[in-house]
Enzyme design. Sequence first.
Site, PDB file in Angstrom:
ATOM      1  N   GLU A   1     -84.069 -11.297 -11.177  1.00 57.90           N
ATOM      2  CA  GLU A   1     -84.798 -10.654 -12.442  1.00 57.90           C
ATOM      3  C   GLU A   1     -84.603 -12.282 -13.012  1.00 57.90           C
ATOM      4  O   GLU A   1     -85.202 -12.141 -14.236  1.00 57.90           O
ATOM      5  CB  GLU A   1     -84.246 -10.025 -12.540  1.00 57.90           C
ATOM      6  CG  GLU A   1     -83.104  -9.631 -12.622  1.00 57.90           C
ATOM      7  CD  GLU A   1     -81.736  -8.561 -13.857  1.00 57.90           C
ATOM      8  OE1 GLU A   1     -82.319  -8.383 -14.744  1.00 57.90           O
ATOM      9  OE2 GLU A   1     -81.630  -8.097 -12.575  1.00 57.90           O
TER      10      GLU A   1
ATOM     11  N   SER B   1     -73.406 -10.424 -18.714  1.00 56.56           N
ATOM     12  CA  SER B   1     -72.741 -10.611 -20.670  1.00 56.56           C
ATOM     13  C   SER B   1     -72.937 -11.317 -20.577  1.00 56.56           C
ATOM     14  O   SER B   1     -73.216 -13.504 -20.627  1.00 56.56           O
ATOM     15  CB  SER B   1     -71.523  -9.585 -20.897  1.00 56.56           C
ATOM     16  OG  SER B   1     -70.919 -11.532 -20.677  1.00 56.56           O
TER      17      SER B   1
ATOM     18  N   SER C   1     -71.687  -3.235  -9.692  1.00 59.24           N
ATOM     19  CA  SER C   1     -70.947  -2.989 -10.517  1.00 59.24           C
ATOM     20  C   SER C   1     -69.465  -1.729 -10.100  1.00 59.24           C
ATOM     21  O   SER C   1     -70.233  -0.242  -9.400  1.00 59.24           O
ATOM     22  CB  SER C   1     -71.116  -2.334 -11.940  1.00 59.24           C
ATOM     23  OG  SER C   1     -72.105  -3.206 -12.110  1.00 59.24           O
TER      24      SER C   1
ATOM     25  N   GLU D   1     -71.368 -13.266 -22.977  1.00 60.84           N
ATOM     26  CA  GLU D   1     -70.395 -14.526 -23.020  1.00 60.84           C
ATOM     27  C   GLU D   1     -70.428 -14.632 -21.669  1.00 60.84           C
ATOM     28  O   GLU D   1     -69.771 -16.412 -21.612  1.00 60.84           O
ATOM     29  CB  GLU D   1     -69.394 -13.045 -22.837  1.00 60.84           C
ATOM     30  CG  GLU D   1     -68.824 -13.062 -24.804  1.00 60.84           C
ATOM     31  CD  GLU D   1     -69.588 -11.632 -25.064  1.00 60.84           C
ATOM     32  OE1 GLU D   1     -69.621 -11.183 -23.258  1.00 60.84           O
ATOM     33  OE2 GLU D   1     -69.463 -11.150 -25.514  1.00 60.84           O
TER      34      GLU D   1
ATOM     35  N   GLN E   1     -79.541  -0.360  -7.575  1.00 60.54           N
ATOM     36  CA  GLN E   1     -78.732  -1.185  -7.714  1.00 60.54           C
ATOM     37  C   GLN E   1     -76.980  -0.814  -7.200  1.00 60.54           C
ATOM     38  O   GLN E   1     -76.313  -0.489  -8.583  1.00 60.54           O
ATOM     39  CB  GLN E   1     -78.435  -2.493  -7.799  1.00 60.54           C
ATOM     40  CG  GLN E   1     -77.725  -3.579  -8.067  1.00 60.54           C
ATOM     41  CD  GLN E   1     -78.377  -4.733  -8.913  1.00 60.54           C
ATOM     42  OE1 GLN E   1     -79.401  -4.593  -9.493  1.00 60.54           O
ATOM     43  NE2 GLN E   1     -77.111  -5.895  -8.931  1.00 60.54           N
ATOM     44  N   GLY E   2     -76.417  -0.800  -6.449  1.00 60.25           N
ATOM     45  CA  GLY E   2     -74.956  -0.420  -5.978  1.00 60.25           C
ATOM     46  C   GLY E   2     -73.864  -1.267  -6.115  1.00 60.25           C
ATOM     47  O   GLY E   2     -72.827  -1.274  -5.256  1.00 60.25           O
TER      48      GLY E   2
HETATM   49  C1  LIG Z   1     -78.962  -1.738 -19.194  1.00 62.85           C
HETATM   50  C2  LIG Z   1     -77.778  -2.271 -17.814  1.00 62.85           C
HETATM   51  C3  LIG Z   1     -78.778  -2.021 -16.438  1.00 62.85           C
HETATM   52  C4  LIG Z   1     -77.448  -1.987 -15.772  1.00 62.85           C
HETATM   53  N1  LIG Z   1     -78.013  -1.693 -14.391  1.00 62.85           N
HETATM   54  C5  LIG Z   1     -76.856  -1.975 -13.865  1.00 62.85           C
HETATM   55  C6  LIG Z   1     -77.570  -1.739 -12.084  1.00 62.85           C
HETATM   56  O1  LIG Z   1     -78.712  -1.351 -11.837  1.00 62.85           O
HETATM   57  N2  LIG Z   1     -76.419  -1.848 -11.186  1.00 62.85           N
HETATM   58  C7  LIG Z   1     -75.057  -2.038 -11.104  1.00 62.85           C
HETATM   59  O2  LIG Z   1     -74.371  -2.277 -10.301  1.00 62.85           O
HETATM   60  N3  LIG Z   1     -74.785  -3.060 -12.492  1.00 62.85           N
HETATM   61  C8  LIG Z   1     -75.975  -2.502 -13.341  1.00 62.85           C
HETATM   62  N4  LIG Z   1     -75.115  -2.858 -14.940  1.00 62.85           N
HETATM   63  C9  LIG Z   1     -73.576  -2.938 -15.234  1.00 62.85           C
HETATM   64  C10 LIG Z   1     -73.881  -4.328 -15.545  1.00 62.85           C
HETATM   65  O3  LIG Z   1     -73.782  -5.812 -14.343  1.00 62.85           O
HETATM   66  C11 LIG Z   1     -72.214  -5.044 -15.404  1.00 62.85           C
HETATM   67  O4  LIG Z   1     -71.829  -3.911 -16.916  1.00 62.85           O
HETATM   68  C12 LIG Z   1     -72.246  -6.888 -15.598  1.00 62.85           C
HETATM   69  O5  LIG Z   1     -71.726  -7.040 -14.812  1.00 62.85           O
HETATM   70  C13 LIG Z   1     -70.710  -6.534 -16.968  1.00 62.85           C
HETATM   71  O6  LIG Z   1     -69.431  -5.871 -16.417  1.00 62.85           O
HETATM   72  P1  LIG Z   1     -68.165  -4.944 -17.414  1.00 62.85           P
HETATM   73  O7  LIG Z   1     -69.339  -4.051 -17.883  1.00 62.85           O
HETATM   74  O8  LIG Z   1     -68.303  -4.255 -15.659  1.00 62.85           O
HETATM   75  O9  LIG Z   1     -67.703  -5.764 -18.052  1.00 62.85           O
HETATM   76  P2  LIG Z   1     -66.817  -6.762 -18.140  1.00 62.85           P
HETATM   77  O10 LIG Z   1     -66.545  -7.743 -16.876  1.00 62.85           O
HETATM   78  O11 LIG Z   1     -65.221  -5.835 -18.070  1.00 62.85           O
HETATM   79  O12 LIG Z   1     -66.233  -7.079 -19.617  1.00 62.85           O
HETATM   80  C14 LIG Z   1     -66.322  -7.087 -20.464  1.00 62.85           C
HETATM   81  C15 LIG Z   1     -66.619  -8.012 -22.182  1.00 62.85           C
HETATM   82  O13 LIG Z   1     -65.410  -9.185 -21.299  1.00 62.85           O
HETATM   83  C16 LIG Z   1     -66.187 -10.362 -21.456  1.00 62.85           C
HETATM   84  N5  LIG Z   1     -66.419 -11.219 -20.022  1.00 62.85           N
HETATM   85  C17 LIG Z   1     -65.642 -11.254 -18.964  1.00 62.85           C
HETATM   86  N6  LIG Z   1     -65.714 -11.990 -18.827  1.00 62.85           N
HETATM   87  C18 LIG Z   1     -65.699 -12.908 -19.169  1.00 62.85           C
HETATM   88  C19 LIG Z   1     -65.638 -14.428 -18.545  1.00 62.85           C
HETATM   89  N7  LIG Z   1     -65.195 -14.579 -17.831  1.00 62.85           N
HETATM   90  N8  LIG Z   1     -65.188 -14.939 -19.838  1.00 62.85           N
HETATM   91  C20 LIG Z   1     -65.923 -14.477 -21.586  1.00 62.85           C
HETATM   92  N9  LIG Z   1     -65.958 -13.686 -21.841  1.00 62.85           N
HETATM   93  C21 LIG Z   1     -66.278 -12.299 -20.671  1.00 62.85           C
HETATM   94  C22 LIG Z   1     -67.870  -9.823 -20.964  1.00 62.85           C
HETATM   95  O14 LIG Z   1     -68.593 -10.525 -22.045  1.00 62.85           O
HETATM   96  C23 LIG Z   1     -67.677  -8.332 -21.990  1.00 62.85           C
HETATM   97  O15 LIG Z   1     -68.594  -8.281 -23.106  1.00 62.85           O
HETATM   98  C24 LIG Z   1     -75.847  -2.520 -16.014  1.00 62.85           C
HETATM   99  C25 LIG Z   1     -75.595  -2.925 -17.390  1.00 62.85           C
HETATM  100  C26 LIG Z   1     -76.474  -2.843 -18.126  1.00 62.85           C
HETATM  101  C27 LIG Z   1     -76.086  -2.821 -19.662  1.00 62.85           C
END
Ligand SMILES: Cc1cc2nc3c(=O)[nH]c(=O)nc-3n(C[C@H](O)[C@H](O)[C@H](O)COP(=O)(O)OP(=O)(O)OC[C@H]3O[C@@H](n4cnc5c(N)ncnc54)[C@H](O)[C@@H]3O)c2cc1C
Length: 397
Positions: free
Chosen positions: A246, A373, A127, A375, A124-125
Amino acid sequence: MTDTPDLEALRSEVRAFLQAEAPTGWRDASRTQDDFVATQRGWFAKLVKAGYAIPHWPAQFNGGGRGLAEQKVIYEELAKADCPRLLLSFVSTYHAFATLHECASTEQQAEYLPRILEGETWCQGFSEPGAGSDLAAIKTRATREMRDGREVYVVNGQKVWSTMAQFAQKCLLLVRTSSDGVKQAGITYLLMDMDAPGVSVRPIHQIQGDEEFAEIFLDNVEIPVSRRVGEEGKGWAVAQATLASERGLTLMELSYRMRGALARAATLIREHGHEEDRGVLRDFGELVTQVDAVCAIADQFLDNRIKGIERMGDASIVKNSYSRALRAYAKLGLRVGGMAEQYIAPITFGDLNTGNWMADFMNSYAWTIAGGSEEVQRNIISERMLDMPREPKGWVI
Ligand SMILES: Cc1cc2nc3c(=O)[nH]c(=O)nc-3n(C[C@H](O)[C@H](O)[C@H](O)COP(=O)(O)OP(=O)(O)OC[C@H]3O[C@@H](n4cnc5c(N)ncnc54)[C@H](O)[C@@H]3O)c2cc1C
């Protein structure tokens, strides 16, 4: 809920299959990436043949056409038999399937779905470094051009956290085709070959020694326009089908697996002579209650879905309670195991029951983020279920 005679029969059938075929020793046989991939592929092929790999697919596929109650029976039995979860084909059988089934053309469905059952895997591309919770902020750019007489999208950009992308043959790719209007409006959904020229994949080395994710770099990658799902600029709606895939069932499977994992914690307590330790027993008792609660919440979620009731936020409650219990479980294991468990096994692809407590502990934190997440789930629960005030627009981290 007690089984109907039909469900009882299915349960016996699955049990009989698992008695003969359930893999044993798979944790030790999955210590290197190659071994992990081989183990996963072998088990997936067996489940496809037996008709238990894709119970949620339509009936025209072997093992498809199962109702939710039947799916629950299959997942419960797989969990009880401590079989490996289908981590490698998870994105293919859930995310890719849901996307293709709900949004793709019949030609695209005919081309891609059978290949999943033959073992083709997807990643899945979605993020990007600047787009996770705020997924609509993606910047990977696609422009429509004629190249050598073919109409293609030329894609440039970067994806991150793509689970097992290094092993995948195909990718569900979100790109930006326009920056006009609201950010969701310019997003387009493409199906990409991972071996297309210009695609490079760099696995991300994680703290526990694992490389579960990868970055994907896209440098002038040409993707035929025929590989677009839905209309240009309407990819956001297609992405919702992918993300919804999912919801619930995966968590249900994981919750049932937690019950089995408790036995592992009990064994550890005995092995380390903590049977009389009141503090450990209290924490274990709390954990058992917590896991029972998670399973009850997951069961209720499923029972509601069987009745056609699904409220926005229900899946978020399952998810957050699961990830909290998972952390408590892994923490107890680490504490009870003492120094003997404070090492990381060489390669342990992330799951709740890797056979290594340190890896499980570290992986438990991935669940605070994966699938949206904690949150963000709390925002959904408070705004959509409890009618609390919405978070202000333009909120920045
Ligand atoms: C095990 C795992 C598998 C994954 N697999 C995939 C995959 O196959 N393909 C893919 O594309 N991505 C994948 N991801 C990525 C995942 O979708 C992102 O990590 C997730 O959407 C969070 O984005 P970020 O890491 O940019 O964090 P951010 O969005 O930058 O968040 C950082 C922190 O800020 C908090 N935050 C953000 N927005 C808010 C809000 N509005 N209110 C309160 N708090 C907030 C979050 O809760 C977090 O604690 C995976 C992640 C994990 C951990």
